[in-house]
Write an enzyme that holds these catalytic residues in place. Structure first.
Site, short mmCIF file in Angstrom:
data_model
loop_
_atom_site.label_atom_id
_atom_site.label_comp_id
_atom_site.label_asym_id
_atom_site.label_seq_id
_atom_site.Cartn_x
_atom_site.Cartn_y
_atom_site.Cartn_z
CB CYS A 117 -0.36 -2.68 1.86
SG CYS A 117 -1.40 -3.64 0.72
CG HIS A 221 2.98 -1.57 -1.53
ND1 HIS A 221 3.35 -2.36 -0.46
CD2 HIS A 221 1.78 -2.03 -1.97
CE1 HIS A 221 2.42 -3.29 -0.27
NE2 HIS A 221 1.46 -3.11 -1.16
CD GLU A 223 6.52 -1.19 0.53
OE1 GLU A 223 5.87 -0.18 0.86
OE2 GLU A 223 5.98 -2.22 0.06
#
Ligand code: MN
Length: 245
Positions: A117, A221, A223
């Protein structure tokens, strides 16, 4: 098995002062980042946005085997030679400067870099690129890049460019991704190439070109979904494998 140390950049969190309390400035990031690094086999080590000396930063980079540049606030437009447009939020030029130095140190020391990001945007700026400051007002016909699903599942498609490192890591040419950004890479820095795009043309992935350079960056994202999605986890496994090699 050897576990590489992965430096994780974090953001400054300025808690608004209450009437009867001293203002507190904290540093932190969503735990999804260190969790994903550990799950992939690395040792997460958070790097605060308060480092004042390049010698300290260099010692940190030398002691680690890889770097994860995380999400967060907007990169200050002056950093890439632009004046801010009204939708730009609160910026943290000190964090920008530390992370820009960290990108150059990581490259010099041969440490692999994963950008997520804001991390993608920061890497692009660090290497000489520029940013779209606000997708809704600057990209005609843009899709929604800030409409996250409650369960953090994908909301838009990303085309993975054929022949890129990203394609090899993800093992696919199209991916559905989550999305929570209002900025994006504009002019791509020399030495980087586009590895993924959304259907509206917004850049969703960048990577380094050139022998021995190890930079992967994505605008989404991974994660948040690494614990349950193979392609998301693959990005962290790439970072750990490169850190070990
Ligand atoms: Mn997006």
């Amino acid at each position: 098995m050897n576990k590489p140390i992965i430096l994780i950049t974090v953001e400054r969190i300025n808690l608004a002062a209450k009437a009867d309390e001293v203002q507190m400035v904290l540093a932190g990031c969503p735990l999804d980042y260190p969790r994903a690094v550990e799950a992939a086999g690395g040792v997460p080590l958070l790097l605060p946005p308060s480092i004042t000396s390049r010698a300290t930063l260099e010692a940190a980079a030398r002691s680690a085997q890889g770097v994860l540049l995380t999400g967060g606030g907007d990169v200050a437009p002056l950093t890439y030679g632009a004046d801010p447009l009204p939708p730009v939020g609160l910026t943290d030029p000190e964090r920008d400067a530390i992370e820009i130095d960290l990108v150059s140190l990581a490259e010099t020391l041969g440490r692999p870099l994963l950008g997520i990001c804001r991390g993608l945007q920061l890497i692009n700026v660090a290497l000489g690129g520029t940013l779209i400051q606000d997708i809704p007002t600057q990209v005609p016909g843009a899709i929604q890049h800030r409409g996250r699903a409650l369960d953090k599942t994908p909301i838009h498609a990303a085309r993975i460019e054929p022949g890129t490192k990203l394609e090899a890591v993800l093992e696919t040419s199209e991916l559905h991704v989550n999305s929570n950004h209002h900025q994006a890479a504009a002019d791509v820095a020399r030495g980087l190439r586009v590895s993924a795009t959304a259907r509206d043309g917004v850049i969703e992935g960048l990577e380094a070109v050139g022998d021995g350079r190890r930079i992967l960056a994505v605008q989404w994202h991974p994660e948040e979904t690494a614990a349950r999605d193979r392609a998301s986890a693959a990005l962290f496994r790439w970072l750990i494998a490169e850190a070990l090699s």
